[in-house]
Write a protein that holds these residues in place. Structure first.
Motif, PDB file in Angstrom:
ATOM      1  N   ILE A   6      64.304  14.858   1.720  1.00 31.13           N
ATOM      2  CA  ILE A   6      63.430  16.024   1.570  1.00 31.13           C
ATOM      3  C   ILE A   6      63.634  16.653   0.191  1.00 31.13           C
ATOM      4  CG2 ILE A   6      62.752  18.253   2.529  1.00 31.13           C
ATOM      5  CD1 ILE A   6      64.273  17.461   5.104  1.00 31.13           C
ATOM      6  N   THR A   7      62.562  16.805  -0.573  1.00 32.16           N
ATOM      7  CA  THR A   7      62.663  17.528  -1.846  1.00 32.16           C
ATOM      8  C   THR A   7      62.543  19.033  -1.580  1.00 32.16           C
ATOM      9  OG1 THR A   7      60.281  17.512  -2.381  1.00 32.16           O
ATOM     10  CG2 THR A   7      61.577  15.586  -3.045  1.00 32.16           C
ATOM     11  N   GLY A   8      63.165  19.811  -2.443  1.00 36.71           N
ATOM     12  CA  GLY A   8      63.095  21.267  -2.294  1.00 36.71           C
ATOM     13  C   GLY A   8      63.704  21.751  -0.993  1.00 36.71           C
ATOM     14  N   ALA A   9      64.855  21.165  -0.605  1.00 43.16           N
ATOM     15  CA  ALA A   9      65.441  21.447   0.714  1.00 43.16           C
ATOM     16  C   ALA A   9      66.525  22.515   0.683  1.00 43.16           C
ATOM     17  CB  ALA A   9      66.014  20.159   1.308  1.00 43.16           C
ATOM     18  N   SER A  10      66.568  23.316  -0.362  1.00 36.38           N
ATOM     19  CA  SER A  10      67.611  24.346  -0.443  1.00 36.38           C
ATOM     20  C   SER A  10      67.196  25.682   0.148  1.00 36.38           C
ATOM     21  CB  SER A  10      68.037  24.554  -1.904  1.00 36.38           C
ATOM     22  OG  SER A  10      66.942  25.015  -2.681  1.00 36.38           O
ATOM     23  N   ARG A  11      65.902  25.831   0.458  1.00 36.39           N
ATOM     24  CA  ARG A  11      65.414  27.097   1.019  1.00 36.39           C
ATOM     25  C   ARG A  11      64.041  26.890   1.644  1.00 36.39           C
ATOM     26  NH1 ARG A  11      63.346  30.645  -4.233  1.00 36.39           N
ATOM     27  NH2 ARG A  11      62.010  29.026  -5.122  1.00 36.39           N
ATOM     28  N   GLY A  12      63.544  27.940   2.289  1.00 36.14           N
ATOM     29  CA  GLY A  12      62.181  27.952   2.802  1.00 36.14           C
ATOM     30  C   GLY A  12      61.838  26.800   3.721  1.00 36.14           C
ATOM     31  N   ILE A  13      60.661  26.232   3.527  1.00 37.57           N
ATOM     32  CA  ILE A  13      60.155  25.175   4.391  1.00 37.57           C
ATOM     33  C   ILE A  13      61.044  23.940   4.343  1.00 37.57           C
ATOM     34  CG2 ILE A  13      58.225  23.557   4.704  1.00 37.57           C
ATOM     35  CD1 ILE A  13      56.345  25.835   3.868  1.00 37.57           C
ATOM     36  N   GLY A  14      61.508  23.561   3.159  1.00 39.26           N
ATOM     37  CA  GLY A  14      62.343  22.374   3.034  1.00 39.26           C
ATOM     38  C   GLY A  14      63.644  22.488   3.798  1.00 39.26           C
ATOM     39  N   LEU A  15      64.307  23.634   3.699  1.00 38.91           N
ATOM     40  CA  LEU A  15      65.556  23.855   4.427  1.00 38.91           C
ATOM     41  C   LEU A  15      65.307  23.869   5.927  1.00 38.91           C
ATOM     42  CD1 LEU A  15      68.602  24.499   4.296  1.00 38.91           C
ATOM     43  CD2 LEU A  15      67.988  26.930   4.175  1.00 38.91           C
ATOM     44  N   GLU A  16      64.180  24.420   6.348  1.00 34.78           N
ATOM     45  CA  GLU A  16      63.852  24.450   7.781  1.00 34.78           C
ATOM     46  C   GLU A  16      63.560  23.046   8.318  1.00 34.78           C
ATOM     47  OE1 GLU A  16      63.385  26.196  11.547  1.00 34.78           O
ATOM     48  OE2 GLU A  16      64.286  26.948   9.681  1.00 34.78           O
ATOM     49  N   PHE A  17      62.922  22.208   7.519  1.00 31.68           N
ATOM     50  CA  PHE A  17      62.756  20.809   7.917  1.00 31.68           C
ATOM     51  C   PHE A  17      64.125  20.193   8.192  1.00 31.68           C
ATOM     52  CE2 PHE A  17      58.405  20.382   5.881  1.00 31.68           C
ATOM     53  CZ  PHE A  17      57.772  19.891   7.013  1.00 31.68           C
ATOM     54  N   LEU A  18      65.038  20.389   7.274  1.00 28.24           N
ATOM     55  CA  LEU A  18      66.385  19.833   7.423  1.00 28.24           C
ATOM     56  C   LEU A  18      67.035  20.330   8.706  1.00 28.24           C
ATOM     57  CD1 LEU A  18      69.072  19.583   4.635  1.00 28.24           C
ATOM     58  CD2 LEU A  18      69.639  20.603   6.827  1.00 28.24           C
ATOM     59  N   ARG A  19      66.995  21.635   8.925  1.00 32.98           N
ATOM     60  CA  ARG A  19      67.653  22.226  10.099  1.00 32.98           C
ATOM     61  C   ARG A  19      67.054  21.718  11.402  1.00 32.98           C
ATOM     62  NH1 ARG A  19      67.980  28.356   7.570  1.00 32.98           N
ATOM     63  NH2 ARG A  19      70.127  28.210   6.754  1.00 32.98           N
ATOM     64  N   GLN A  20      65.734  21.673  11.479  1.00 33.79           N
ATOM     65  CA  GLN A  20      65.109  21.247  12.733  1.00 33.79           C
ATOM     66  C   GLN A  20      65.320  19.765  13.007  1.00 33.79           C
ATOM     67  OE1 GLN A  20      61.220  22.609  13.806  1.00 33.79           O
ATOM     68  NE2 GLN A  20      61.464  24.617  12.857  1.00 33.79           N
ATOM     69  N   LEU A  21      65.287  18.951  11.975  1.00 36.02           N
ATOM     70  CA  LEU A  21      65.513  17.523  12.165  1.00 36.02           C
ATOM     71  C   LEU A  21      66.927  17.243  12.655  1.00 36.02           C
ATOM     72  CD1 LEU A  21      63.648  16.240   9.003  1.00 36.02           C
ATOM     73  CD2 LEU A  21      63.111  15.560  11.351  1.00 36.02           C
ATOM     74  N   ILE A  22      67.894  17.903  12.049  1.00 35.59           N
ATOM     75  CA  ILE A  22      69.291  17.695  12.443  1.00 35.59           C
ATOM     76  C   ILE A  22      69.564  18.270  13.837  1.00 35.59           C
ATOM     77  CG2 ILE A  22      71.654  18.474  11.967  1.00 35.59           C
ATOM     78  CD1 ILE A  22      70.857  16.108  10.282  1.00 35.59           C
ATOM     79  N   ALA A  23      69.034  19.458  14.103  1.00 31.17           N
ATOM     80  CA  ALA A  23      69.295  20.127  15.391  1.00 31.17           C
ATOM     81  C   ALA A  23      68.719  19.347  16.567  1.00 31.17           C
ATOM     82  CB  ALA A  23      68.725  21.538  15.380  1.00 31.17           C
ATOM     83  N   SER A  24      67.594  18.672  16.354  1.00 29.29           N
ATOM     84  CA  SER A  24      66.938  17.963  17.445  1.00 29.29           C
ATOM     85  C   SER A  24      67.374  16.502  17.542  1.00 29.29           C
ATOM     86  CB  SER A  24      65.420  18.002  17.257  1.00 29.29           C
ATOM     87  OG  SER A  24      65.061  17.320  16.071  1.00 29.29           O
TER      88      SER A  24
END
Length: 236
Positions: A6-24
């Motif tokens: 994921i590009t731009g994964a340090s905040r906002g939408i990108g960070l939320e993508f990371l969190r939801q993918l890992i959590a699920s």
């Protein structure tokens, strides 16, 4: 179970993508591609919370050598390849409310560097990693403001750079589709981020969960489509 970059994964939408993918547990590994990993406090917390499953690689989408270097680093971290590339990094650089006719060439060029050329470079350099896996999906975060059908007389740098991104993805989808790739575009909605502001309609969580639901249901026939976050299509 997927390996996702994921590009731009340090905040906002990108960070939320990371969190939801890992959590699920939908991703076995998430690689965050960000400009300054060491300065991204929230990202560093996720790395500590999920050792070995969340990794960070330095990448500036506006710098071709940085993109090439990041692709080589990802190949070392994930020699088995990646399933999904999420091109999320983007920027709104012109003063809000400014007249299109008075917008500076500097703002237009900088907008294209981040919003159009950046995603092109990441697809170009990361595609060999996608070819190692079967899913071969590229999710590109664009904007409904890039729809020419819905064009308005404002935000000329942002709108045109996103329209150009839409065209780039459409062209690449036709070229890479025969190799089993599925490239799609998503408007995330008006989201409560630094860019969208606190008065926006959608929370980051709602936008990302809606997009991921559509992504997980994608078929190869969806290659080249322009989606709203809820899975409905948007006119070009």
């Amino acid at each position: 179970m997927s390996i996702v970059a994921i590009t731009g994964a340090s905040r906002g939408i990108g960070l939320e993508f990371l969190r939801q993918l890992i959590a699920s547990d939908e991703a076995t590994k998430v690689i965050a591609l960000v400009r300054n990993p060491d300065d991204a406090a929230q990202l560093q917390e996720e790395i500590k919370r999920h050792p070995g499953r969340v990794l960070a690689v330095k990448l500036d989408v506006t710098n071709e050598e940085s993109v090439k270097s990041a692709a080589k680093e990802v190949e070392k971290l994930s020699p088995e390849g990646i399933d999904i590339l999420i091109n999320n990094a983007g920027a709104y650089l012109e003063p809000k409310g400014s007249s299109p006719i008075n917008t500076s060439a500097k703002d237009i060029l900088a907008s294209y560097a981040t919003n159009t050329i950046g995603p092109f470079l990441t697809i170009q350099n990361f595609f060999p990693q996608l070819l190692k896996r079967q899913k071969r999906t590229v999710v590109n975060i664009t904007s409904a403001m890039g729809s020419i059908a819905w064009s308005k007389p404002n935000s000329i740098a942002y709108r045109s750079s996103k329209a150009a991104l839409n065209s780039v993805v459409s062209i690449l989808a036709q070229e890479l589709g025969p190799q089993g790739a599925t490239l799609v575009l998503f408007h995330p909605g008006w989201v409560q981020t630094d860019m969208g502001g606190s008065n926006a309609d959608l929370t980051v969580s709602t936008s990302v969960s809606s997009i991921l639901k559509v992504v997980h249901g994608l078929k190869h026939e969806d290659n080249g489509k322009f989606f709203n976050y809820d899975g409905t299509t948007i006119p070009w």
